[in-house]
Each structure stands twice: as structure tokens, then as C-alpha cells.
Design a protein around this motif. Structure first.
Motif, PDB file in Angstrom:
ATOM      1  N   LYS A   1       0.827  -1.210   0.000  1.00 53.33           N
ATOM      2  CA  LYS A   1       0.000   0.000   0.000  1.00 53.33           C
ATOM      3  C   LYS A   1       0.863   1.264   0.000  1.00 53.33           C
ATOM      4  CE  LYS A   1      -1.915  -1.247   3.912  1.00 53.33           C
ATOM      5  NZ  LYS A   1      -1.104  -2.472   4.168  1.00 53.33           N
ATOM      6  N   SER A   2       1.782   1.335   0.961  1.00 48.52           N
ATOM      7  CA  SER A   2       2.640   2.533   1.049  1.00 48.52           C
ATOM      8  C   SER A   2       3.522   2.653  -0.180  1.00 48.52           C
ATOM      9  CB  SER A   2       3.520   2.469   2.291  1.00 48.52           C
ATOM     10  OG  SER A   2       2.731   2.469   3.450  1.00 48.52           O
ATOM     11  N   SER A   3       3.986   1.529  -0.697  1.00 51.00           N
ATOM     12  CA  SER A   3       4.835   1.573  -1.896  1.00 51.00           C
ATOM     13  C   SER A   3       4.057   2.182  -3.058  1.00 51.00           C
ATOM     14  CB  SER A   3       5.304   0.166  -2.262  1.00 51.00           C
ATOM     15  OG  SER A   3       6.030  -0.387  -1.190  1.00 51.00           O
TER      16      SER A   3
END
Ligand SMILES: Nc1ncnc2c1ncn2[C@@H]1O[C@H](COP(=O)(O)OP(=O)(O)OP(=O)(O)O)[C@@H](O)[C@H]1O
Ligand SMILES: [Mg+2]
Length: 252
Positions: free
Chosen positions: A40-42
């Protein structure tokens, strides 16, 4: 508004994202959910150009993120990181004022200052405005960071776990505020949330990520079923319905 096509990402020899394609139209609140390490953060960091795109294409408001000057991108897109670098020797008012930099080039106008004051008031930070950020509690600091992102006043907001450290009333207040910027100001919000019930109550759409790909994508009602949750999280959860909306009982 956000167009992601065939995006893959490799870090340290490991495949972090595998051929992700996703379209997020203008005006809506999209919750991104998924287990730790799903990517998700990537994905958010690629949309917000916090790291370079290796393959595929991403555009925001029609502008390719890898070929748009940062200043221009910062007027379109604000990003709240999951683990922002600690702000040292910075007062809360100055931190929130950073949100105005793309507009003012560092010299705040009266209008910028009015936006900052309104953001401070909105997030109950007025009394803390002259405190150093490092002296705040975790939830107070998170509110200041979210206030900075909203003060940037961009059509697109990328928020990575905006509810981190917030107590229940503050979490609800923030979700309501995000709903308002979507409904009243036509903003596009993509927010990573771990609390499926906040996603159910406030999002128009939920994108569930797993193992570097999109595992499920749909309305809260379609997505939040015991089978879907088990396939994404590997953990069976019960889903009840209250006032017509799904409520996930993850602890039972
Ligand atoms: N710089 C890096 N080098 C190697 N692996 C990385 C790097 N950054 C992230 N990863 C790996 O990529 C995977 C996806 O990480 P990411 O931070 O995108 O997950 P996430 O879905 O945001 O998880 P969380 O819910 O824990 O925040 C994880 O396995 C992580 O360890
Ligand atoms: Mg993350």
C-alpha cells in the motif's frame, strides 16, 4: 483523476508490486486496505513520487508524475506519509504553513495565513500553534501533519494511515472532514486505512491489496464479506449489518 497502468516495483531483489493497474476517478473517497507488507505505502509513494517509477505509468489529473515538475505536482497532490521524518525545532503553525509553500514559495500571504489558521482551528490545534512539534503527543502530532496536508488545498490527497495515533473521536472527526472535502469541494482522497469499519462507514470504494497486487476492488458492501476478508487477510471475520451498513467484527 489518478491513472495507474501496469506498475511494478522491485526493491532489494524482491517484487513489491506486480503489474498494478487502477483508475481512481475524480471526486471520491477511496480506502486502501490490506495486510502489512501488501504494498500500500509503496504504491502511494510512487503516485506521490516519493520514489521513482521503475515500470508502468502513473498520471494524476492527466499529468505523468515522472515528468511533471515538483512544484506543479505539489499544487495537484498532497501526500501524508506513514512515517514522516520528525520535524525538529519547528512550531505547529510553521509545520502547517509548509502546506502553503507550493502556493506561496515560502512567503505566506494573508490568504495563506488565513488558510493555516482555519486548518489549525479545524484540527483543534489553535492552542498548540506555538508549541514545538516534537513536544506534542502522538495524536496531536498526527493532527498537525494531516492539517498540513489539507492546508495544501490540492484536488488530490494521498493519506497513508491518517488515523494513526488518533483516539476514536478524533478518528471519526477526520473521516467526516475527509468526507466533507470530497462532497463539498470535489476532492479526490485515497487513504490507507487499517480500520475496516472506518472504510465501511466513510469510503465510496475500497481497494484491497495483497502480495503487491489489487486483490479486490468494490463498494464497502460488496467487498466486506467474510469470504473476501479471509482471502485478503487470511483470517476469517464476522460481518454484521447496522443501519444498513456492514460492520466487521474482527476480534470475534
Ligand atoms: N526499501 C525497501 N527495500 C526492500 N523491501 C522494501 C523496501 N520498502 C518496502 N519494502 C517491502 O515491500 C513490501 C511492501 O511494503 P509497504 O510498505 O508498501 O507495505 P504496506 O502495505 O504499506 O504495509 P503496512 O500496512 O505494514 O504499512 C514489504 O514486504 C516491505 O518489507
Ligand atoms: Mg504502509
Amino acid at each position: 483523476m489518478i491513472q495507474i497502468e501496469n506498475v511494478s516495483l522491485v526493491r532489494g531483489g524482491a517484487k513489491i508490486l506486480s503489474d498494478v493497474s487502477l483508475h481512481i476517478p475524480e471526486k471520491g473517497l477511496v480506502a486502501m486496505v490490506g495486510p502489512n507488507g501488501a504494498g500500500k505505502s509503496s504504491l502511494l509513494s510512487l503516485i506521490g513520487r516519493l520514489q521513482p517509477l521503475q515500470s508502468g505509468r502513473i498520471s494524476v489529473a492527466g499529468l505523468p508524475v515522472d515528468a511533471t515538475p515538483s512544484r506543479e505536482l505539489a499544487k495537484i497532490l498532497a501526500i501524508l506519509r506513514q512515517d514522516p521524518a520528525p520535524a525538529s525545532r519547528l512550531k505547529v503553525r510553521e509545520l502547517v504553513g509548509f502546506g502553503r509553500f507550493p502556493h506561496s514559495r515560502g512567503r505566506l500571504t494573508a490568504e495563506d495565513r488565513a488558510v493555516v489558521d482555519a486548518a489549525l482551528a479545524d484540527f483543534a490545534l489553535t492552542a498548540l500553534a506555538d508549541r514545538f512539534v516534537e513536544t506534542l503527543s502522538g495524536g496531536q502530532r498526527q493532527r498537525a501533519l494531516v492539517a498540513m496536508a489539507l492546508a495544501q488545498d490540492t484536488p488530490v490527497l494521498l493519506l497513508d494511515e491518517p488515523l494513526n495515533n488518533l483516539d476514536m473521536p478524533n478518528a471519526r472527526d477526520l473521516m467526516r472532514r475527509l468526507r466533507r472535502v470530497v462532497d463539498e469541494r470535489g476532492r479526490t482522497v485515497l487513504a490507507v486505512l487499517h480500520d475496516l469499519n472506518h472504510a465501511a462507514a466513510y469510503a465510496d470504494r475500497i481497494v484491497a491489496m495483497k502480495d503487491g497486487g489489487v486483490a479486490a476492488d468494490g463498494s464497502p458492501r460488496d467487498l466486506l464479506t467474510p469470504d473476501m476478508l479471509e482471502s485478503v487477510f487470511g483470517h476469517r471475520m464476522r460481518v454484521a449489518e447496522i443501519d444498513g451498513a456492514p460492520v466487521v467484527l474482527h476480534h470475534l
